[in-house]
Design a protein around this motif. Structure first.
Motif, PDB file in Angstrom:
ATOM      1  N   UNK A  88       0.822  -1.200   0.000  1.00 18.97           N
ATOM      2  CA  UNK A  88       0.000   0.000   0.000  1.00 18.97           C
ATOM      3  C   UNK A  88       0.859   1.255   0.000  1.00 18.97           C
ATOM      4  N   UNK A  89       0.232   2.425   0.132  1.00 15.99           N
ATOM      5  CA  UNK A  89       0.965   3.699   0.128  1.00 15.99           C
ATOM      6  C   UNK A  89       1.997   3.755   1.258  1.00 15.99           C
ATOM      7  N   UNK A  90       3.137   4.351   0.958  1.00 17.26           N
ATOM      8  CA  UNK A  90       4.197   4.502   1.945  1.00 17.26           C
ATOM      9  C   UNK A  90       4.520   5.981   2.129  1.00 17.26           C
ATOM     10  N   UNK A  91       4.965   6.325   3.320  1.00 13.85           N
ATOM     11  CA  UNK A  91       5.349   7.706   3.594  1.00 13.85           C
ATOM     12  C   UNK A  91       6.795   7.987   3.209  1.00 13.85           C
ATOM     13  N   UNK A  92       7.524   6.942   2.822  1.00 12.27           N
ATOM     14  CA  UNK A  92       8.908   7.143   2.437  1.00 12.27           C
ATOM     15  C   UNK A  92       9.295   6.125   1.383  1.00 12.27           C
ATOM     16  N   UNK A  93      10.324   6.448   0.584  1.00 20.09           N
ATOM     17  CA  UNK A  93      10.873   5.545  -0.418  1.00 20.09           C
ATOM     18  C   UNK A  93      12.384   5.508  -0.255  1.00 20.09           C
ATOM     19  N   UNK A  94      13.056   4.417  -0.640  1.00 19.38           N
ATOM     20  CA  UNK A  94      12.449   3.209  -1.195  1.00 19.38           C
ATOM     21  C   UNK A  94      11.691   2.421  -0.144  1.00 19.38           C
ATOM     22  N   UNK A  95      10.784   1.542  -0.610  1.00 17.31           N
ATOM     23  CA  UNK A  95       9.994   0.714   0.284  1.00 17.31           C
ATOM     24  C   UNK A  95      10.756  -0.591   0.531  1.00 17.31           C
ATOM     25  N   UNK A  96      11.096  -0.922   1.771  1.00 20.18           N
ATOM     26  CA  UNK A  96      11.806  -2.176   2.028  1.00 20.18           C
ATOM     27  C   UNK A  96      10.919  -3.378   1.724  1.00 20.18           C
ATOM     28  N   UNK A  97      11.536  -4.490   1.348  1.00 19.88           N
ATOM     29  CA  UNK A  97      10.778  -5.665   0.954  1.00 19.88           C
ATOM     30  C   UNK A  97       9.975  -6.264   2.098  1.00 19.88           C
ATOM     31  N   UNK A 155       8.351  -4.467   4.305  1.00 22.13           N
ATOM     32  CA  UNK A 155       7.394  -3.468   4.768  1.00 22.13           C
ATOM     33  C   UNK A 155       5.995  -4.075   4.851  1.00 22.13           C
ATOM     34  N   UNK A 156       5.302  -3.795   5.955  1.00 22.75           N
ATOM     35  CA  UNK A 156       3.959  -4.317   6.152  1.00 22.75           C
ATOM     36  C   UNK A 156       2.964  -3.199   5.855  1.00 22.75           C
ATOM     37  N   UNK A 157       2.737  -2.951   4.564  1.00 21.99           N
ATOM     38  CA  UNK A 157       1.870  -1.865   4.121  1.00 21.99           C
ATOM     39  C   UNK A 157       0.599  -2.467   3.535  1.00 21.99           C
ATOM     40  N   UNK A 158      -0.539  -2.310   4.188  1.00 18.84           N
ATOM     41  CA  UNK A 158      -1.786  -2.915   3.697  1.00 18.84           C
ATOM     42  C   UNK A 158      -2.074  -2.495   2.264  1.00 18.84           C
ATOM     43  N   UNK A 159      -2.304  -3.453   1.370  1.00 13.19           N
ATOM     44  CA  UNK A 159      -2.556  -3.122  -0.038  1.00 13.19           C
ATOM     45  C   UNK A 159      -3.885  -2.405  -0.219  1.00 13.19           C
ATOM     46  N   UNK A 160      -3.985  -1.686  -1.326  1.00 17.37           N
ATOM     47  CA  UNK A 160      -5.208  -0.966  -1.666  1.00 17.37           C
ATOM     48  C   UNK A 160      -5.742  -1.525  -2.986  1.00 17.37           C
ATOM     49  N   UNK A 161      -7.022  -1.836  -3.043  1.00 21.06           N
ATOM     50  CA  UNK A 161      -7.613  -2.350  -4.273  1.00 21.06           C
ATOM     51  C   UNK A 161      -7.656  -3.866  -4.290  1.00 21.06           C
ATOM     52  N   UNK A 162      -8.621  -4.414  -5.003  1.00 21.66           N
ATOM     53  CA  UNK A 162      -8.824  -5.858  -5.023  1.00 21.66           C
ATOM     54  C   UNK A 162      -7.615  -6.608  -5.571  1.00 21.66           C
ATOM     55  N   UNK A 165      -4.374  -5.749  -5.590  1.00 23.51           N
ATOM     56  CA  UNK A 165      -3.291  -5.758  -4.622  1.00 23.51           C
ATOM     57  C   UNK A 165      -3.583  -6.657  -3.431  1.00 23.51           C
ATOM     58  N   UNK A 166      -4.831  -6.655  -2.978  1.00 24.59           N
ATOM     59  CA  UNK A 166      -5.222  -7.498  -1.842  1.00 24.59           C
ATOM     60  C   UNK A 166      -5.054  -8.973  -2.190  1.00 24.59           C
ATOM     61  N   UNK A 167      -5.461  -9.338  -3.403  1.00 26.69           N
ATOM     62  CA  UNK A 167      -5.320 -10.743  -3.825  1.00 26.69           C
ATOM     63  C   UNK A 167      -3.859 -11.140  -3.942  1.00 26.69           C
ATOM     64  N   UNK A 168      -3.047 -10.274  -4.536  1.00 26.78           N
ATOM     65  CA  UNK A 168      -1.623 -10.601  -4.698  1.00 26.78           C
ATOM     66  C   UNK A 168      -0.926 -10.690  -3.340  1.00 26.78           C
ATOM     67  N   UNK A 169      -1.314  -9.846  -2.407  1.00 25.72           N
ATOM     68  CA  UNK A 169      -0.725  -9.886  -1.074  1.00 25.72           C
ATOM     69  C   UNK A 169      -1.083 -11.189  -0.372  1.00 25.72           C
ATOM     70  N   UNK A 170      -2.339 -11.626  -0.500  1.00 26.17           N
ATOM     71  CA  UNK A 170      -2.773 -12.873   0.129  1.00 26.17           C
ATOM     72  C   UNK A 170      -1.996 -14.069  -0.424  1.00 26.17           C
ATOM     73  N   UNK A 171      -1.766 -14.070  -1.755  1.00 22.87           N
ATOM     74  CA  UNK A 171      -1.001 -15.159  -2.368  1.00 22.87           C
ATOM     75  C   UNK A 171       0.438 -15.163  -1.847  1.00 22.87           C
ATOM     76  N   UNK A 172       1.063 -13.978  -1.804  1.00 22.84           N
ATOM     77  CA  UNK A 172       2.454 -13.880  -1.367  1.00 22.84           C
ATOM     78  C   UNK A 172       2.614 -14.340   0.082  1.00 22.84           C
TER      79      UNK A 172
END
Length: 254
Positions: free
Chosen positions: A110-119, A121-128, A130-137
């Motif tokens: 999901x959105x981050x307040x800083x970049x780069x985003x570390x691998x 990072x526990x950022x809740x995904x936004x949108x169906x 992203x949510x599906x891909x996060x669940x698979x990962x």
């Protein structure tokens, strides 16, 4: 090794399959069979093709059996979009295949307040999507951590290459952007031009998958990030594209 690539005729597979053949692997491409690869190279004559409609096979509960029946050492899944499909495949490959690689998406973050985003990072995904891909990962990571099937997930940004128009600096596919630049006109970009563009070439991603196959012990259980070595600011991406194409630079624009 015997390697099965699911969805090998698409943008990533068009580069990945020939790479694997050149590396000496025995490659089988599982796809619907409706599309020719985007890159026509001689290596395709050495590839075995298996036609299968994944959605239909998943509904019938037979897709995992079909892939497992190919007796591959490695399976690379480029076109998995639901947790149910991923779980069904894992259950059939567990104990039968040495390594499953999954193509995820940077949208799992999901959105981050800083970049780069570390691998990690526990950022809740936004949108169906992203949510599906996060669940698979997350499922794949837990599977490997629990001593099950060795898995690796790669999470690219916007994939570009032959036959695929890149997302432009306005965040869409409108070709008017390039007409504006070619005419030497100024281009107005949103958010003050601070948006980051995450493009990755399909062949770079193909190489990442190949490296993960070749270094299973290091890659197993991992979840590689966006794969871009850098990002482009919305204000700078038009300039990069313009300079590559030899277009006129509008006065006062960098």
């Amino acid at each position: 090794m015997k390697i099965v690539v699911i969805g090998g005729s698409g943008h990533i597979g068009s580069f990945l399959v020939p790479r694997l053949v050149r590396a000496g692997h025995e490659v089988t491409n599982v796809s619907r069979g409706h599309r020719k690869p985007y890159v026509d190279v001689p290596e395709w004559k050495d590839v075995r093709h298996v036609a299968a409609d994944r959605e239909q096979e998943d509904r019938s509960g037979t897709f995992g059996d079909l892939v497992a029946g190919l007796n591959a050492d490695v399976v690379i899944d480029l076109v998995c979009f639901t947790l149910e499909s991923a779980v069904g495949l894992v259950e059939k490959l567990r104990g039968a295949t040495g390594h499953l690689l999954h193509c995820g998406s940077i949208w799992r973050y999901g959105p981050s307040r800083k970049v780069p985003i570390p691998e990690d990072a526990d950022l809740p995904p936004v949108g169906e999507y992203g949510i599906r891909k996060d669940a698979i990962a997350r499922m794949l990571k837990a599977e490997t951590a629990g001593g099950g099937l060795a898995t690796t997930s790669l999470h690219p940004g916007h994939i570009v290459g032959p036959g695929w128009q890149p997302i432009g600096p306005l965040g869409n596919l409108d070709p008017e952007v390039w007409y504006t630049l070619s005419a030497g006109h100024a281009l107005k970009v949103p958010d003050g031009g601070t948006a980051l563009m995450h493009h990755v070439h399909a062949d770079d991603l193909a190489q990442a998958f190949q490296k993960a196959v070749e270094h299973r012990e290091a890659a197993a259980g991992g979840g590689g990030g966006g794969l871009q070595h850098c990002c482009s600011l919305g204000t700078q991406f038009p300039g990069v594209r313009r300079d590559c194409c030899g277009l006129v630079r509008p006065r006062g624009q960098s």
